[in-house]
Design a protein around this motif. Structure first.
Motif, short mmCIF file in Angstrom:
data_model
loop_
_atom_site.label_atom_id
_atom_site.label_comp_id
_atom_site.label_asym_id
_atom_site.label_seq_id
_atom_site.Cartn_x
_atom_site.Cartn_y
_atom_site.Cartn_z
N THR A 295 -53.28 -41.43 31.72
CA THR A 295 -53.98 -40.69 32.76
C THR A 295 -55.29 -41.39 33.09
O THR A 295 -55.87 -42.08 32.25
CB THR A 295 -54.29 -39.25 32.31
OG1 THR A 295 -55.15 -39.29 31.17
CG2 THR A 295 -53.01 -38.50 31.95
N GLY A 296 -55.78 -41.19 34.31
CA GLY A 296 -57.06 -41.76 34.69
C GLY A 296 -57.19 -41.90 36.19
O GLY A 296 -56.21 -41.79 36.95
N PRO A 297 -58.41 -42.13 36.65
CA PRO A 297 -58.64 -42.29 38.08
C PRO A 297 -58.08 -43.61 38.60
O PRO A 297 -57.93 -44.58 37.84
CB PRO A 297 -60.17 -42.26 38.20
CG PRO A 297 -60.66 -42.69 36.85
CD PRO A 297 -59.65 -42.20 35.87
N THR A 298 -57.78 -43.63 39.88
CA THR A 298 -57.26 -44.84 40.51
C THR A 298 -58.36 -45.54 41.29
O THR A 298 -59.45 -44.99 41.50
CB THR A 298 -56.10 -44.48 41.45
OG1 THR A 298 -56.59 -43.60 42.49
CG2 THR A 298 -54.99 -43.78 40.70
N ALA A 299 -58.07 -46.76 41.71
CA ALA A 299 -59.07 -47.54 42.44
C ALA A 299 -59.42 -46.89 43.78
O ALA A 299 -60.54 -47.06 44.28
CB ALA A 299 -58.56 -48.96 42.67
N GLY A 300 -58.50 -46.17 44.37
CA GLY A 300 -58.76 -45.54 45.67
C GLY A 300 -59.48 -44.22 45.60
O GLY A 300 -59.65 -43.56 46.63
N GLY A 301 -59.87 -43.77 44.41
CA GLY A 301 -60.57 -42.50 44.27
C GLY A 301 -59.68 -41.33 43.92
O GLY A 301 -60.17 -40.20 43.81
N GLY A 302 -58.40 -41.56 43.74
CA GLY A 302 -57.49 -40.49 43.36
C GLY A 302 -57.33 -40.40 41.85
O GLY A 302 -58.20 -40.83 41.09
N TYR A 303 -56.19 -39.85 41.45
CA TYR A 303 -55.93 -39.68 40.03
C TYR A 303 -54.43 -39.87 39.78
O TYR A 303 -53.61 -39.58 40.65
CB TYR A 303 -56.35 -38.28 39.56
CG TYR A 303 -56.62 -38.20 38.08
CD1 TYR A 303 -57.85 -38.56 37.56
CD2 TYR A 303 -55.63 -37.76 37.20
CE1 TYR A 303 -58.10 -38.49 36.19
CE2 TYR A 303 -55.87 -37.68 35.84
CZ TYR A 303 -57.11 -38.05 35.34
OH TYR A 303 -57.36 -38.00 33.99
N ARG A 304 -54.11 -40.37 38.58
CA ARG A 304 -52.72 -40.68 38.27
C ARG A 304 -52.38 -40.17 36.88
O ARG A 304 -53.16 -40.31 35.93
CB ARG A 304 -52.46 -42.19 38.34
CG ARG A 304 -51.04 -42.60 37.99
CD ARG A 304 -50.85 -44.10 38.21
NE ARG A 304 -49.51 -44.54 37.86
CZ ARG A 304 -49.16 -45.05 36.68
NH1 ARG A 304 -50.07 -45.18 35.74
NH2 ARG A 304 -47.91 -45.43 36.46
N VAL A 305 -51.21 -39.55 36.78
CA VAL A 305 -50.66 -39.11 35.50
C VAL A 305 -49.29 -39.73 35.35
O VAL A 305 -48.40 -39.51 36.19
CB VAL A 305 -50.56 -37.57 35.43
CG1 VAL A 305 -49.88 -37.15 34.15
CG2 VAL A 305 -51.95 -36.95 35.52
N ALA A 306 -49.09 -40.51 34.30
CA ALA A 306 -47.81 -41.19 34.08
C ALA A 306 -47.36 -40.91 32.66
O ALA A 306 -48.09 -41.15 31.69
CB ALA A 306 -47.95 -42.70 34.30
N ALA A 307 -46.15 -40.35 32.53
CA ALA A 307 -45.60 -40.00 31.22
C ALA A 307 -44.24 -40.65 31.05
O ALA A 307 -43.46 -40.74 32.00
CB ALA A 307 -45.49 -38.49 31.06
N VAL A 308 -43.98 -41.13 29.84
CA VAL A 308 -42.68 -41.69 29.48
C VAL A 308 -42.11 -40.83 28.37
O VAL A 308 -42.70 -40.73 27.29
CB VAL A 308 -42.81 -43.16 29.04
CG1 VAL A 308 -41.45 -43.71 28.63
CG2 VAL A 308 -43.42 -44.02 30.14
N LEU A 309 -40.96 -40.20 28.64
CA LEU A 309 -40.33 -39.29 27.69
C LEU A 309 -39.01 -39.87 27.22
O LEU A 309 -38.04 -39.92 28.00
CB LEU A 309 -40.10 -37.92 28.35
CG LEU A 309 -41.33 -37.29 29.02
CD1 LEU A 309 -40.94 -35.99 29.70
CD2 LEU A 309 -42.44 -37.06 28.01
N PRO A 310 -38.92 -40.34 25.99
CA PRO A 310 -37.65 -40.89 25.49
C PRO A 310 -36.55 -39.83 25.51
O PRO A 310 -36.79 -38.66 25.19
CB PRO A 310 -37.99 -41.32 24.06
CG PRO A 310 -39.47 -41.46 24.04
CD PRO A 310 -39.99 -40.43 25.00
#
Length: 429
Positions: A396-411
């Motif tokens: 998780t964390g802010p993006t370069a464009g000022g937005g936000y990103r949540v990325a999850a990998v679930l086995p």
């Protein structure tokens, strides 16, 4: 020599509750500032005291040097032992008053100017280090001593005693008030830190309990299937030997017993919850409805299900539930922190894992936050717990464009192992 070195180390080494002013400052020069100021004061008052006592009051040179040294040394000692410094200065003040008695009428008595300055400066150190009762006792002794000097030696008494009495009282009262206010602030900050830690711990426990309630339905379904299959095996499979029929009966009995225990556990977990918790748990198929609900809060969300999802078939219920909750929490955060922004949700499957990516643009204009009931967990805390339960990863964390990103990998292929094994425990055969 060893005793003297030990004494010097004891003076230089602060004890709890008697640390010098600015002891906790980050910069070394700030910590050294009180020592430099006191060193300058001692360097000025010591020779001034000797000269004043010998030339103006006619005190013997040796006695004047001893009195001035003790009084200046008591001021230096006040940095780490202010009460001890006052206990050294008070007798020398009395001795100095006796030694200077009978001096010229126009000279201040019983407080020569160097003694007066040393005493008042020492009051500052006392005020910022000692308790209120100690300060009151010090001022009472000062008041009584000045009153006795006025009663016994009226012909030599002048306004310096009044000045010392009043100024010492003001300094002690002001220092005690400021110190009490500072201590109250420190205690409040410490209590706030403890409360914040407790809130974080409570949030984590609540989220784990909520995840456990949701996963109960998943595990209960599998246990029910085991019980049904074990009960029906003797009728579905012909020619089973008696030991096998008995074994299937034991499996069915154990499965039903486990289900009963899980129902009791669920009753404890849901003791304070509403009936809404007993609704079927959502999964990937419910994501379109979730995005439609979020759209009512002003967030335009786009859903992208990769082709691999269709080929993958039904995913384990724990994985589907966790993916749904992660998307739900991520979109709820968009509603709260970036209302009106556009969000994109992408779900894909690759290398035996389900990937969930939620990305949002910054809020347009000066949009204000909107509260919503979409969130049912505790934000990032809930996401981390779900991912950890499945032995996955979360970014998780802010993006370069000022937005936000949540990325999850679930086995997917390790889901059974991750669910069956408690975090921090080793699964045994």
């Amino acid at each position: 020599m060893t005793t003297w070195n030990t004494f010097l180390r004891a003076l230089a080494e602060p004890v709890p509750g008697h640390r010098p002013p600015l002891y906790n400052a980050r910069r070394p020069w700030v910590r050294a500032l009180p020592f430099l100021v006191v060193l300058a004061m001692v360097g000025a008052l010591l020779p001034l005291g000797v000269v004043t006592l010998t030339q103006f009051y006619g005190v013997n040179g040796s006695l004047a040097a001893i009195l001035a040294t003790i009084q200046a040394g008591a001021l230096a000692l006040g940095l780490v032992r202010p009460l001890t410094g006052w206990q050294l200065m008070a007798p020398t003040t009395l001795i100095g008053a006796i030694a200077t008695h009978g001096a010229a009428a126009d000279l201040p008595w019983p407080w020569p100017i160097p003694s007066l300055l040393c005493y008042l400066f020492l009051m500052v150190f006392l005020a910022i280090r000692e308790r209120g009762r100690t300060l009151l006792a010090v001022w009472a002794v000062t008041f009584i001593g000045n009153s006795l000097s006025w009663s016994v030696f009226k012909e030599h008494f002048d306004g310096t005693s009044v000045v010392v009495t009043v100024l010492s009282g003001v300094i002690l009262l002001l220092g005690w008030s400021l110190r009490g206010r500072g201590e109250a602030r420190r205690l409040l900050a410490a209590q706030e830190q403890i409360s914040e830690t407790e809130r974080a711990r409570r949030t984590l426990l609540e989220e784990r309990a909520r995840i456990a309630r949701e996963l109960h339905d998943v595990v209960a379904h599998h246990m029910s299937v085991i019980a049904v299959q074990a009960d029906s095996a003797p009728y579905r499979i012909e020619g089973l030997p008696e030991p096998a029929v008995a074994e299937f009966g034991q499996i069915a009995t154990a499965a039903r017993g486990s289900l009963a225990e899980m129902r009791r556990l669920l009753g404890v977990l849901r003791a304070a919850d509403t009936e809404a918790d007993k609704a079927p748990q959502p999964g990937l198929a419910d994501l379109p409805g979730l995005l439609a609900t979020v759209a009512q809060a002003g967030v335009r969300a786009e859903l992208d299900l990769a082709d691999g999802i269709q080929d993958l078939g039904p995913v384990p219920e724990a994985v589907g539930l966790s993916a749904y909750r992660i998307v739900q929490e991520a979109l709820a955060n968009v509603v709260r922190h970036a209302p009106g922004a556009t969000a994109r949700v992408r779900v894909a499957a690759a290398d035996g894992a389900l990937t969930v990516d939620v990305h949002n643009d910054p809020a347009p204009g000066k949009a204000t936050a909107v509260e919503t009931s979409t969130s049912t967990g505790h934000g990032l805390t809930g996401m981390r717990e779900r991912v950890r339960l499945l032995d996955g990863t979360l970014d998780t964390g802010p993006t370069a464009g000022g937005g936000y990103r949540v990325a999850a990998v679930l086995p997917i292929d390790r889901t059974a192992t991750a669910v069956d094994t408690a975090p921090g425990e080793k699964k045994t055969a």
